[in-house]
Write an enzyme that holds these catalytic residues in place. Structure first.
Site, PDB file in Angstrom:
ATOM      1  N   ASN A 194      -3.368   2.054  -5.706  1.00  0.00           N
ATOM      2  CA  ASN A 194      -3.425   3.522  -5.726  1.00  0.00           C
ATOM      3  C   ASN A 194      -2.839   4.205  -4.492  1.00  0.00           C
ATOM      4  OD1 ASN A 194      -5.435   3.082  -3.849  1.00  0.00           O
ATOM      5  ND2 ASN A 194      -7.096   3.773  -5.160  1.00  0.00           N
ATOM      6  N   GLU A 219     -13.174   4.926  11.127  1.00  0.00           N
ATOM      7  CA  GLU A 219     -11.965   4.253  10.658  1.00  0.00           C
ATOM      8  C   GLU A 219     -10.826   4.370  11.663  1.00  0.00           C
ATOM      9  OE1 GLU A 219     -12.906   4.991   5.920  1.00  0.00           O
ATOM     10  OE2 GLU A 219     -11.339   6.168   6.891  1.00  0.00           O
ATOM     11  N   HIS A 277      -5.146   5.604   1.140  1.00  0.00           N
ATOM     12  CA  HIS A 277      -6.557   5.733   1.489  1.00  0.00           C
ATOM     13  C   HIS A 277      -6.670   6.929   2.417  1.00  0.00           C
ATOM     14  CE1 HIS A 277     -10.525   4.956   3.188  1.00  0.00           C
ATOM     15  NE2 HIS A 277      -9.970   5.241   4.347  1.00  0.00           N
ATOM     16  N   TYR A 312     -13.759  -1.893   5.208  1.00  0.00           N
ATOM     17  CA  TYR A 312     -14.495  -1.724   3.955  1.00  0.00           C
ATOM     18  C   TYR A 312     -15.887  -2.351   4.023  1.00  0.00           C
ATOM     19  CZ  TYR A 312     -10.010  -0.373   1.872  1.00  0.00           C
ATOM     20  OH  TYR A 312      -8.825   0.255   1.572  1.00  0.00           O
ATOM     21  N   LYS A 340      -0.898   2.343   1.574  1.00  0.00           N
ATOM     22  CA  LYS A 340      -1.216   0.979   1.185  1.00  0.00           C
ATOM     23  C   LYS A 340       0.047   0.172   0.874  1.00  0.00           C
ATOM     24  CE  LYS A 340      -5.795   2.193  -0.550  1.00  0.00           C
ATOM     25  NZ  LYS A 340      -6.661   2.184  -1.745  1.00  0.00           N
TER      26      LYS A 340
END
Length: 155
Positions: A114, A128, A117, A51, A11
Site C-alpha cells: 500500500n 517513529e 506509511h 511495528y 514503502k
C-alpha cells in the site's frame, strides 16, 4: 493550530514502482515542509521496533516480509496538523477502497502492498521519527514560501 512533524515511509512498492518523486511532490505541493529524508533497507530488527504493537499478531510475518523486501524512503514532514494532513492524503489502507485523489486511491490496489506509511498520532510520529532519524539529521529552516502556505497564526 498545532505545528507538527510526521514520519512517512515510502514503502518498497513505491520505490520499485518509481512513485517516490510523485508522492514527495504531492507532499510539497500541499505545503508540507520536508525536514528529513533518507533511503534505507529496513532490517527485521528495525521492523520489529517500528511495528512493535503488531509483532505478536498473526499478520505480522507478512508485514515484516514486505517492509524488509527492498529499500524504503524515510521522510519527516512538518506543517500545521501534519499527522492528520498526511493521513488524509494517503487514503484508506486498502487502495481499492481509497478515494481518487489520495495516494493509495490513485496508485494502489492492495491492502498490504500500500505504498506509504504515515504516523497515526503526534506521539507515534515522535516515537517513529526517533527510530529512523538522529536529531541532527532533521533540519529546521524557514522558507520564503511559509507565508504563502498558511497565515502566520496557523504556523
Amino acid at each position: 493550530m498545532a505545528l507538527e512533524k510526521s514520519l512517512i515511509l515510502l514503502k518498497p512498492d513505491a520505490v520499485q514502482r518509481r512513485l517516490c518523486g510523485e508522492i514527495i511532490s504531492r507532499l510539497e505541493k500541499k505545503g508540507l515542509k520536508l525536514v528529513g529524508m533518507k533511503m534505507l533497507v529496513v532490517t527485521k530488527e528495525l521492523a520489529a521496533k517500528h511495528y512493535e504493537e503488531h509483532v505478536e499478531k498473526p499478520f505480522y510475518p507478512l508485514l515484516e516480509e514486505f517492509i524488509t523486501s527492498g529499500p524504503v524512503v524515510a521522510i519527516v514532514v512538518q506543517g500545521p496538523e501534519a499527522v492528520s494532513v498526511v493521513r488524509g492524503m494517503m487514503g484508506k489502507t486498502n487502495g481499492r477502497e481509497s478515494a481518487p485523489g489520495t495516494i493509495r486511491g490513485d496508485f494502489g490496489l492492495s491492502r498490504q502492498v500500500n505504498l506509504i506509511h504515515g504516523s497515526d498520532s503526534p506521539e507515534a510520529a515522535a516515537r517513529e521519527t526517533a527510530i529512523y532519524f538522529q536529531p541532527e539529521e532533521l533540519v529546521e529552516y524557514s522558507s520564503s514560501l511559509d507565508s504563502w502556505v498558511c497565515a502566520s497564526d496557523e504556523l
